[in-house]
Design an enzyme around this catalytic site. Structure first.
Site, PDB file in Angstrom:
ATOM      1  CB  CYS A 209      -7.528   3.049  -1.967  1.00  0.00           C
ATOM      2  SG  CYS A 209      -7.050   4.472  -0.973  1.00  0.00           S
ATOM      3  CB  CYS A 237       0.117   3.036   2.862  1.00  0.00           C
ATOM      4  SG  CYS A 237      -0.606   3.203   4.504  1.00  0.00           S
TER       5      CYS A 237
END
Length: 252
Positions: A209, A237
């Site tokens: 991101c 993540c």
């Protein structure tokens, strides 16, 4: 609920990894296609490794499903490579988005940069934007392919070419590039004229991101630009939980 994976035991996994030791990724992919297609999918963030796998699959089995997790906070350059991939290889790319209600609640209750407040907050954001959509993407497959390499990070040194993904119904997780170095990845890209994300040329070896990714400095680890405010041991993540031959805990 566990699904049938076509792999009968931990011993089978060990045997497969012995068989694939030193084999090229195309050999692993050919086995995956023969064993699991059409219930086989490649998870792609369109980084260099994933582009190598897309190119290989285009030659081995162009109909292989390719999916991506669109978190809503990707770089513009990532959308660009997604579109170039779609046009170059004439493939449909299945996008999975986070749940609208979950994202709205996250931003209203925790703010727009809550992931920088603590590891717990960052993992919560990743669960909303990545982990839950991945679970939906894997519901109807028996195996999924990733671009993971052991060399990438401290959290990935123990991965194998073939693993059981206990966190997703014990389906099979296949990492054909597990033994490759970064230089091998880029040698393949150059030799086969594979498209790549423009951010790689700007010092981004690992791309996630936009708010959580930066270019790395000379001499830094390839994952140093991911969640750079955290220690290397926490830089996962939640998409890639520790698999292997049995049911292990999360890598983070």
């Amino acid at each position: 609920m566990e699904r049938q994976s076509g792999i009968q035991s931990a011993e089978s996994i060990i045997e497969l990894n012995e068989r694939f030791r030193g084999a090229g990724p195309e050999v692993v992919l050919r086995w995956a296609i023969d064993t699991f297609a059409p219930k086989l999918a490649l998870a792609s963030s369109f980084g260099a490794e994933d582009m190598v796998l897309i190119d290989m699959l285009s030659k081995l089995e162009p109909a292989t499903t390719i999916f991506t997790l669109d978190t809503g906070r990707l770089h513009e350059e990532t959308y660009d490579i997604m579109e170039r991939t779609r046009e170059r290889y004439k493939v449909a790319i299945e996008s999975y988005f986070p749940g609208r209600d979950a994202v709205e609640a996250l931003e209203r209750e925790r703010g727009f940069y809550s992931f920088r407040q603590s590891i717990e907050e960052r993992k919560f954001c990743c669960r909303v934007r990545k982990v839950e959509p991945l679970g939906r993407a894997l519901l109807n497959v028996d195996a999924w392919i990733t671009g993971l390499r052991r060399e990438q990070a401290a959290t990935r040194t123990g991965i194998d070419a073939v693993e059981i993904d206990a966190s997703h119904g014990s389906i099979v997780k296949i990492n054909p590039l597990v033994d490759w170095t970064e230089s091998q990845v880029w040698a393949y890209i150059r030799e086969h004229d594979v498209p790549s994300n423009a951010l790689h040329d700007q010092g981004f070896p690992s791309i996630g991101c936009a708010p959580c990714t930066r270019a790395i400095k000379p001499g830094e680890d390839v994952r140093a630009g991911r969640w750079w405010w955290e220690n290397p041991e926490t830089k996962e993540c939640g998409l890639h939980l520790e698999s292997g031959h049995g049911d292990h805990g999360a890598r983070g």
